[in-house]
Design an enzyme around this catalytic site. Sequence first.
Site, PDB file in Angstrom:
ATOM      1  N   HIS A  39       0.834  -1.192   0.000  1.00 42.05           N
ATOM      2  CA  HIS A  39       0.000   0.000   0.000  1.00 42.05           C
ATOM      3  C   HIS A  39       0.880   1.257   0.000  1.00 42.05           C
ATOM      4  O   HIS A  39       0.552   2.259  -0.642  1.00 42.05           O
ATOM      5  CB  HIS A  39      -0.886   0.040   1.248  1.00 42.05           C
ATOM      6  CG  HIS A  39      -1.807  -1.129   1.401  1.00 42.05           C
ATOM      7  ND1 HIS A  39      -1.622  -2.094   2.363  1.00 42.05           N
ATOM      8  CD2 HIS A  39      -2.932  -1.490   0.735  1.00 42.05           C
ATOM      9  CE1 HIS A  39      -2.588  -2.994   2.298  1.00 42.05           C
ATOM     10  NE2 HIS A  39      -3.399  -2.656   1.299  1.00 42.05           N
ATOM     11  N   GLY A 149      -2.779  -1.591  -7.250  1.00 42.56           N
ATOM     12  CA  GLY A 149      -1.623  -2.464  -7.362  1.00 42.56           C
ATOM     13  C   GLY A 149      -1.775  -3.495  -8.469  1.00 42.56           C
ATOM     14  O   GLY A 149      -2.847  -4.075  -8.651  1.00 42.56           O
ATOM     15  N   ASP A 152      -3.075  -7.214  -7.757  1.00 38.61           N
ATOM     16  CA  ASP A 152      -4.444  -7.658  -8.011  1.00 38.61           C
ATOM     17  C   ASP A 152      -4.772  -7.341  -9.469  1.00 38.61           C
ATOM     18  O   ASP A 152      -5.531  -6.428  -9.771  1.00 38.61           O
ATOM     19  CB  ASP A 152      -5.396  -6.955  -7.044  1.00 38.61           C
ATOM     20  CG  ASP A 152      -5.075  -7.309  -5.605  1.00 38.61           C
ATOM     21  OD1 ASP A 152      -5.531  -8.351  -5.135  1.00 38.61           O
ATOM     22  OD2 ASP A 152      -4.317  -6.552  -4.957  1.00 38.61           O
ATOM     23  N   SER A 188      -1.916  -8.239   3.147  1.00 37.64           N
ATOM     24  CA  SER A 188      -2.391  -8.241   4.538  1.00 37.64           C
ATOM     25  C   SER A 188      -2.599  -9.680   4.999  1.00 37.64           C
ATOM     26  O   SER A 188      -2.458  -9.994   6.179  1.00 37.64           O
ATOM     27  CB  SER A 188      -3.705  -7.473   4.639  1.00 37.64           C
ATOM     28  OG  SER A 188      -3.557  -6.200   4.060  1.00 37.64           O
ATOM     29  N   ARG A 189      -2.942 -10.551   4.066  1.00 36.99           N
ATOM     30  CA  ARG A 189      -3.231 -11.942   4.427  1.00 36.99           C
ATOM     31  C   ARG A 189      -1.974 -12.721   4.818  1.00 36.99           C
ATOM     32  O   ARG A 189      -2.077 -13.761   5.470  1.00 36.99           O
ATOM     33  CB  ARG A 189      -3.958 -12.654   3.286  1.00 36.99           C
ATOM     34  CG  ARG A 189      -5.356 -12.089   3.053  1.00 36.99           C
ATOM     35  CD  ARG A 189      -5.995 -12.672   1.809  1.00 36.99           C
ATOM     36  NE  ARG A 189      -7.154 -11.899   1.386  1.00 36.99           N
ATOM     37  CZ  ARG A 189      -8.388 -12.091   1.818  1.00 36.99           C
ATOM     38  NH1 ARG A 189      -8.635 -13.042   2.671  1.00 36.99           N
ATOM     39  NH2 ARG A 189      -9.384 -11.331   1.391  1.00 36.99           N
TER      40      ARG A 189
HETATM   41  P1  AMP Z   1      -6.217  -4.236  -0.339  1.00 37.17           P
HETATM   42  O1  AMP Z   1      -6.119  -3.401   0.907  1.00 37.17           O
HETATM   43  O2  AMP Z   1      -5.592  -5.582  -0.204  1.00 37.17           O
HETATM   44  O3  AMP Z   1      -7.610  -4.241  -0.916  1.00 37.17           O
HETATM   45  O4  AMP Z   1      -5.310  -3.500  -1.408  1.00 37.17           O
HETATM   46  C1  AMP Z   1      -5.486  -2.140  -1.702  1.00 37.17           C
HETATM   47  C2  AMP Z   1      -4.639  -1.770  -2.890  1.00 37.17           C
HETATM   48  O5  AMP Z   1      -3.266  -2.043  -2.599  1.00 37.17           O
HETATM   49  C3  AMP Z   1      -4.990  -2.577  -4.145  1.00 37.17           C
HETATM   50  O6  AMP Z   1      -4.926  -1.721  -5.273  1.00 37.17           O
HETATM   51  C4  AMP Z   1      -3.917  -3.623  -4.169  1.00 37.17           C
HETATM   52  O7  AMP Z   1      -3.636  -4.094  -5.467  1.00 37.17           O
HETATM   53  C5  AMP Z   1      -2.732  -2.841  -3.634  1.00 37.17           C
HETATM   54  N1  AMP Z   1      -1.729  -3.761  -3.104  1.00 37.17           N
HETATM   55  C6  AMP Z   1      -1.887  -4.714  -2.156  1.00 37.17           C
HETATM   56  N2  AMP Z   1      -0.748  -5.414  -1.987  1.00 37.17           N
HETATM   57  C7  AMP Z   1       0.159  -4.888  -2.854  1.00 37.17           C
HETATM   58  C8  AMP Z   1       1.529  -5.187  -3.185  1.00 37.17           C
HETATM   59  N3  AMP Z   1       2.206  -6.155  -2.575  1.00 37.17           N
HETATM   60  N4  AMP Z   1       2.131  -4.441  -4.134  1.00 37.17           N
HETATM   61  C9  AMP Z   1       1.466  -3.447  -4.775  1.00 37.17           C
HETATM   62  N5  AMP Z   1       0.173  -3.121  -4.516  1.00 37.17           N
HETATM   63  C10 AMP Z   1      -0.466  -3.838  -3.577  1.00 37.17           C
END
Ligand code: AMP
Length: 292
Positions: A39, A149, A152, A188-189
Amino acid sequence: MSARLLTTIAQVREFTGVARRQGHVIGCVPTMGDLHAGHGALIERARTECGSVVVTVFVNPIQFDRQDDYERYTRRLEGDLEFCAARSVDAVFAPAVEEMYPEPMATFVDVPDLARHLCGEFRPGHFRGVATVVAKLFHIVQPDAAYFGEKDAQQLAIIQRMVRDLNMAVRIVPVPTVREPDGLAMSSRNRRLSPEERAAAPVLYRALRAAENAVVTGERDAAKVKSAALGVIAGEPAMRVEYLEVVDAMMQPVAEVSGTVRLVAAAWLGQTRLIDNLACEDQRRREHRPGR
Ligand code: AMP
Protein backbone atom coordinates in the site's frame (compact mmCIF):
# COMPACT_ATOMS: atom_id res chain seq x y z
CA MET A 1 1.75 15.95 10.79
CA SER A 2 -1.17 13.55 11.22
CA ALA A 3 -3.51 12.56 8.40
CA ARG A 4 -7.03 13.95 8.83
CA LEU A 5 -9.50 11.20 9.71
CA LEU A 6 -12.78 11.51 7.81
CA THR A 7 -15.63 9.14 8.59
CA THR A 8 -18.59 10.64 6.75
CA ILE A 9 -19.24 11.30 3.07
CA ALA A 10 -20.12 14.91 3.94
CA GLN A 11 -16.67 15.38 5.52
CA VAL A 12 -14.99 14.00 2.40
CA ARG A 13 -16.93 16.33 0.12
CA GLU A 14 -15.99 19.28 2.33
CA PHE A 15 -12.32 18.25 2.39
CA THR A 16 -12.00 17.63 -1.34
CA GLY A 17 -14.02 20.77 -2.11
CA VAL A 18 -11.42 22.88 -0.29
CA ALA A 19 -8.52 20.97 -1.90
CA ARG A 20 -10.01 21.47 -5.36
CA ARG A 21 -10.59 25.19 -4.79
CA GLN A 22 -6.92 25.45 -3.80
CA GLY A 23 -6.10 23.97 -7.20
CA HIS A 24 -4.84 20.63 -5.90
CA VAL A 25 -4.84 17.50 -8.00
CA ILE A 26 -6.58 14.88 -5.87
CA GLY A 27 -5.23 11.35 -5.67
CA CYS A 28 -7.14 8.46 -4.13
CA VAL A 29 -5.71 5.17 -2.83
CA PRO A 30 -8.54 2.72 -2.09
CA THR A 31 -7.60 0.05 0.47
CA MET A 32 -9.09 -2.30 3.02
CA GLY A 33 -6.56 -1.17 5.62
CA ASP A 34 -4.01 -3.22 7.58
CA LEU A 35 -1.55 -1.22 5.53
CA HIS A 36 1.86 -2.56 4.51
CA ALA A 37 4.67 -1.57 2.15
CA GLY A 38 2.58 -2.63 -0.88
CA HIS A 39 0.00 0.00 0.00
CA GLY A 40 2.92 2.29 0.83
CA ALA A 41 4.11 2.15 -2.79
CA LEU A 42 0.67 3.28 -4.00
CA ILE A 43 0.62 6.11 -1.46
CA GLU A 44 4.15 7.23 -2.32
CA ARG A 45 3.31 7.28 -6.02
CA ALA A 46 0.17 9.31 -5.32
CA ARG A 47 2.20 11.67 -3.12
CA THR A 48 4.60 12.43 -5.99
CA GLU A 49 1.77 13.14 -8.44
CA CYS A 50 -0.97 14.81 -6.40
CA GLY A 51 -1.31 17.90 -4.22
CA SER A 52 -3.87 16.14 -2.05
CA VAL A 53 -3.81 12.42 -1.24
CA VAL A 54 -6.85 10.63 0.20
CA VAL A 55 -6.44 7.03 1.37
CA THR A 56 -9.66 5.11 1.87
CA VAL A 57 -9.79 2.33 4.47
CA PHE A 58 -12.92 0.24 4.19
CA VAL A 59 -13.42 -3.49 4.57
CA ASN A 60 -16.17 -3.78 2.01
CA PRO A 61 -18.71 -6.42 3.04
CA ILE A 62 -20.24 -6.83 -0.43
CA GLN A 63 -17.02 -8.10 -1.99
CA PHE A 64 -16.55 -11.01 0.43
CA ASP A 65 -17.87 -14.34 -0.75
CA ARG A 66 -17.36 -15.85 2.73
CA GLN A 67 -18.72 -14.28 5.91
CA ASP A 68 -15.93 -15.74 8.09
CA ASP A 69 -13.30 -14.17 5.81
CA TYR A 70 -15.05 -10.79 6.18
CA GLU A 71 -15.28 -11.10 9.94
CA ARG A 72 -11.67 -12.06 10.52
CA TYR A 73 -10.19 -9.50 8.12
CA THR A 74 -7.72 -7.48 10.22
CA ARG A 75 -8.93 -4.01 11.18
CA ARG A 76 -6.38 -1.72 12.82
CA LEU A 77 -7.26 1.86 12.01
CA GLU A 78 -4.91 3.41 14.59
CA GLY A 79 -1.90 1.73 12.97
CA ASP A 80 -3.16 2.67 9.50
CA LEU A 81 -3.48 6.33 10.53
CA GLU A 82 0.11 6.33 11.76
CA PHE A 83 1.23 4.60 8.56
CA CYS A 84 -0.51 7.31 6.50
CA ALA A 85 0.79 10.17 8.65
CA ALA A 86 4.35 8.91 8.16
CA ARG A 87 3.78 9.15 4.39
CA SER A 88 2.25 12.64 4.49
CA VAL A 89 -1.23 11.50 3.48
CA ASP A 90 -3.66 14.41 3.70
CA ALA A 91 -6.80 12.52 4.67
CA VAL A 92 -7.94 9.01 5.50
CA PHE A 93 -11.56 8.19 4.73
CA ALA A 94 -12.58 5.32 7.00
CA PRO A 95 -16.36 5.06 6.92
CA ALA A 96 -18.54 2.69 8.92
CA VAL A 97 -20.48 0.11 6.91
CA GLU A 98 -23.69 2.09 7.60
CA GLU A 99 -22.18 5.20 6.03
CA MET A 100 -21.41 3.36 2.78
CA TYR A 101 -24.50 1.15 2.81
CA PRO A 102 -27.31 2.89 4.74
CA GLU A 103 -29.72 0.59 2.95
CA PRO A 104 -29.23 -2.57 0.90
CA MET A 105 -27.82 -1.71 -2.51
CA ALA A 106 -30.15 -1.90 -5.49
CA THR A 107 -27.51 -0.78 -8.00
CA PHE A 108 -24.32 -2.65 -8.87
CA VAL A 109 -21.46 -2.27 -11.31
CA ASP A 110 -20.52 -5.49 -13.04
CA VAL A 111 -17.81 -6.20 -15.61
CA PRO A 112 -18.70 -9.82 -16.37
CA ASP A 113 -16.39 -10.44 -19.33
CA LEU A 114 -13.34 -9.63 -17.25
CA ALA A 115 -14.64 -11.26 -14.07
CA ARG A 116 -15.56 -14.62 -15.60
CA HIS A 117 -12.32 -16.49 -14.92
CA LEU A 118 -9.60 -16.64 -12.24
CA CYS A 119 -10.64 -15.05 -8.93
CA GLY A 120 -14.06 -14.23 -10.38
CA GLU A 121 -14.74 -17.92 -10.94
CA PHE A 122 -13.75 -18.95 -7.43
CA ARG A 123 -15.14 -15.95 -5.56
CA PRO A 124 -18.67 -15.42 -6.91
CA GLY A 125 -19.81 -11.79 -6.67
CA HIS A 126 -16.39 -10.60 -5.54
CA PHE A 127 -15.62 -8.30 -8.46
CA ARG A 128 -19.16 -6.97 -8.60
CA GLY A 129 -18.64 -5.91 -4.98
CA VAL A 130 -15.23 -4.41 -5.77
CA ALA A 131 -16.38 -2.48 -8.86
CA THR A 132 -19.44 -1.20 -7.02
CA VAL A 133 -17.54 0.08 -3.98
CA VAL A 134 -14.79 1.62 -6.12
CA ALA A 135 -17.44 3.40 -8.23
CA LYS A 136 -19.00 4.69 -5.00
CA LEU A 137 -15.61 5.84 -3.67
CA PHE A 138 -14.89 7.61 -6.96
CA HIS A 139 -18.19 9.46 -6.71
CA ILE A 140 -17.51 10.39 -3.10
CA VAL A 141 -13.87 11.48 -3.43
CA GLN A 142 -13.98 12.55 -7.11
CA PRO A 143 -10.24 12.02 -7.49
CA ASP A 144 -8.25 13.07 -10.55
CA ALA A 145 -6.15 9.92 -10.22
CA ALA A 146 -6.55 6.62 -8.37
CA TYR A 147 -3.79 4.13 -7.58
CA PHE A 148 -4.12 0.35 -7.79
CA GLY A 149 -1.62 -2.46 -7.36
CA GLU A 150 -0.67 -4.81 -10.18
CA LYS A 151 -0.68 -7.51 -7.52
CA ASP A 152 -4.44 -7.66 -8.01
CA ALA A 153 -4.19 -7.74 -11.79
CA GLN A 154 -7.74 -8.86 -12.49
CA GLN A 155 -9.11 -6.19 -10.18
CA LEU A 156 -6.97 -3.56 -11.89
CA ALA A 157 -8.16 -4.66 -15.35
CA ILE A 158 -11.78 -4.52 -14.18
CA ILE A 159 -11.42 -1.03 -12.70
CA GLN A 160 -9.67 0.23 -15.84
CA ARG A 161 -12.48 -1.14 -17.98
CA MET A 162 -15.22 0.22 -15.71
CA VAL A 163 -13.68 3.69 -15.89
CA ARG A 164 -13.43 3.48 -19.68
CA ASP A 165 -16.92 2.08 -20.24
CA LEU A 166 -18.61 4.51 -17.84
CA ASN A 167 -16.53 7.57 -18.83
CA MET A 168 -15.41 8.19 -15.28
CA ALA A 169 -13.14 11.24 -15.10
CA VAL A 170 -10.33 9.55 -13.18
CA ARG A 171 -6.90 8.40 -14.33
CA ILE A 172 -6.11 4.88 -13.13
CA VAL A 173 -2.45 4.47 -12.22
CA PRO A 174 -1.12 0.88 -11.96
CA VAL A 175 1.69 0.36 -9.44
CA PRO A 176 4.08 -2.65 -9.62
CA THR A 177 3.81 -5.39 -7.02
CA VAL A 178 5.93 -4.91 -3.90
CA ARG A 179 7.54 -8.14 -2.71
CA GLU A 180 9.30 -9.46 0.36
CA PRO A 181 13.02 -10.16 -0.16
CA ASP A 182 12.18 -13.83 -0.84
CA GLY A 183 9.73 -12.89 -3.59
CA LEU A 184 6.43 -13.29 -1.75
CA ALA A 185 4.02 -10.56 -2.83
CA MET A 186 3.13 -8.41 0.16
CA SER A 187 -0.42 -8.87 1.36
CA SER A 188 -2.39 -8.24 4.54
CA ARG A 189 -3.23 -11.94 4.43
CA ASN A 190 0.44 -12.96 4.77
CA ARG A 191 0.23 -12.07 8.47
CA ARG A 192 -2.11 -15.03 8.93
CA LEU A 193 0.46 -17.57 7.75
CA SER A 194 2.04 -19.86 10.35
CA PRO A 195 5.87 -19.85 10.36
CA GLU A 196 5.86 -23.07 8.30
CA GLU A 197 3.34 -21.66 5.82
CA ARG A 198 5.29 -18.42 5.58
CA ALA A 199 8.43 -20.41 4.75
CA ALA A 200 6.54 -22.27 2.00
CA ALA A 201 4.73 -19.24 0.54
CA PRO A 202 7.45 -17.89 -1.82
CA VAL A 203 7.09 -21.05 -3.94
CA LEU A 204 4.18 -19.34 -5.69
CA TYR A 205 6.42 -16.58 -6.99
CA ARG A 206 9.17 -19.06 -7.86
CA ALA A 207 6.61 -21.04 -9.87
CA LEU A 208 5.55 -17.94 -11.79
CA ARG A 209 9.20 -17.16 -12.47
CA ALA A 210 9.67 -20.67 -13.85
CA ALA A 211 6.69 -20.12 -16.15
CA GLU A 212 8.09 -16.75 -17.19
CA ASN A 213 11.40 -18.37 -17.93
CA ALA A 214 9.64 -20.90 -20.17
CA VAL A 215 7.99 -18.06 -22.09
CA VAL A 216 11.12 -16.00 -22.53
CA THR A 217 13.07 -19.01 -23.70
CA GLY A 218 10.54 -19.50 -26.48
CA GLU A 219 7.79 -21.77 -25.17
CA ARG A 220 4.47 -20.91 -26.87
CA ASP A 221 2.28 -23.70 -25.60
CA ALA A 222 0.40 -22.36 -22.57
CA ALA A 223 -0.08 -25.90 -21.22
CA LYS A 224 3.70 -26.38 -21.12
CA VAL A 225 4.21 -22.95 -19.58
CA LYS A 226 1.71 -23.89 -16.87
CA SER A 227 3.37 -27.24 -16.21
CA ALA A 228 6.70 -25.49 -15.71
CA ALA A 229 5.05 -23.57 -12.85
CA LEU A 230 3.05 -26.50 -11.48
CA GLY A 231 6.21 -28.60 -11.39
CA VAL A 232 7.76 -26.07 -8.99
CA ILE A 233 4.67 -25.97 -6.78
CA ALA A 234 4.60 -29.77 -6.66
CA GLY A 235 7.76 -29.52 -4.56
CA GLU A 236 5.72 -27.86 -1.82
CA PRO A 237 2.98 -30.32 -0.81
CA ALA A 238 1.37 -27.86 1.65
CA MET A 239 0.33 -25.59 -1.23
CA ARG A 240 -2.99 -26.24 -2.94
CA VAL A 241 -3.36 -24.51 -6.31
CA GLU A 242 -6.77 -22.97 -6.97
CA TYR A 243 -5.94 -21.77 -10.47
CA LEU A 244 -2.84 -21.14 -12.51
CA GLU A 245 -3.36 -19.67 -15.97
CA VAL A 246 -1.78 -17.81 -18.84
CA VAL A 247 -4.17 -14.99 -19.71
CA ASP A 248 -4.47 -12.12 -22.16
CA ALA A 249 -5.26 -8.49 -21.35
CA MET A 250 -8.96 -9.39 -21.05
CA MET A 251 -8.09 -11.95 -18.35
CA GLN A 252 -9.08 -14.81 -20.67
CA PRO A 253 -6.96 -17.98 -20.57
CA VAL A 254 -5.02 -18.51 -23.80
CA ALA A 255 -3.78 -21.76 -25.36
CA GLU A 256 -0.87 -20.11 -27.12
CA VAL A 257 1.46 -17.42 -25.87
CA SER A 258 1.47 -14.42 -28.15
CA GLY A 259 2.56 -10.88 -27.38
CA THR A 260 2.21 -9.85 -23.77
CA VAL A 261 0.53 -12.36 -21.49
CA ARG A 262 0.07 -12.52 -17.74
CA LEU A 263 0.82 -15.55 -15.63
CA VAL A 264 -1.72 -15.54 -12.83
CA ALA A 265 -2.21 -17.87 -9.90
CA ALA A 266 -4.13 -18.37 -6.67
CA ALA A 267 -3.17 -20.96 -4.10
CA TRP A 268 -4.00 -21.94 -0.57
CA LEU A 269 -1.68 -22.56 2.33
CA GLY A 270 -3.85 -23.88 5.14
CA GLN A 271 -6.67 -21.35 5.60
CA THR A 272 -4.89 -18.55 3.75
CA ARG A 273 -5.41 -17.77 0.09
CA LEU A 274 -2.52 -16.18 -1.80
CA ILE A 275 -2.59 -14.62 -5.26
CA ASP A 276 0.22 -13.47 -7.49
CA ASN A 277 0.95 -12.71 -11.12
CA LEU A 278 3.68 -11.69 -13.55
CA ALA A 279 3.44 -10.05 -16.94
CA CYS A 280 5.70 -11.42 -19.62
CA GLU A 281 6.30 -11.01 -23.28
CA ASP A 282 7.03 -13.73 -25.79
CA GLN A 283 10.48 -13.70 -27.36
CA ARG A 284 9.34 -13.09 -30.94
CA ARG A 285 7.71 -9.86 -29.90
CA ARG A 286 10.81 -8.78 -27.97
CA GLU A 287 13.04 -9.49 -30.96
CA HIS A 288 10.80 -7.61 -33.34
CA ARG A 289 10.30 -4.58 -31.18
CA PRO A 290 11.82 -1.58 -32.91
CA GLY A 291 14.83 -0.08 -31.22
CA ARG A 292 15.93 -3.20 -29.33
P1 AMP B 1 -6.22 -4.24 -0.34
O1 AMP B 1 -6.12 -3.40 0.91
O2 AMP B 1 -5.59 -5.58 -0.20
O3 AMP B 1 -7.61 -4.24 -0.92
O4 AMP B 1 -5.31 -3.50 -1.41
C1 AMP B 1 -5.49 -2.14 -1.70
C2 AMP B 1 -4.64 -1.77 -2.89
O5 AMP B 1 -3.27 -2.04 -2.60
C3 AMP B 1 -4.99 -2.58 -4.14
O6 AMP B 1 -4.93 -1.72 -5.27
C4 AMP B 1 -3.92 -3.62 -4.17
O7 AMP B 1 -3.64 -4.09 -5.47
C5 AMP B 1 -2.73 -2.84 -3.63
N1 AMP B 1 -1.73 -3.76 -3.10
C6 AMP B 1 -1.89 -4.71 -2.16
N2 AMP B 1 -0.75 -5.41 -1.99
C7 AMP B 1 0.16 -4.89 -2.85
C8 AMP B 1 1.53 -5.19 -3.18
N3 AMP B 1 2.21 -6.16 -2.58
N4 AMP B 1 2.13 -4.44 -4.13
C9 AMP B 1 1.47 -3.45 -4.77
N5 AMP B 1 0.17 -3.12 -4.52
C10 AMP B 1 -0.47 -3.84 -3.58
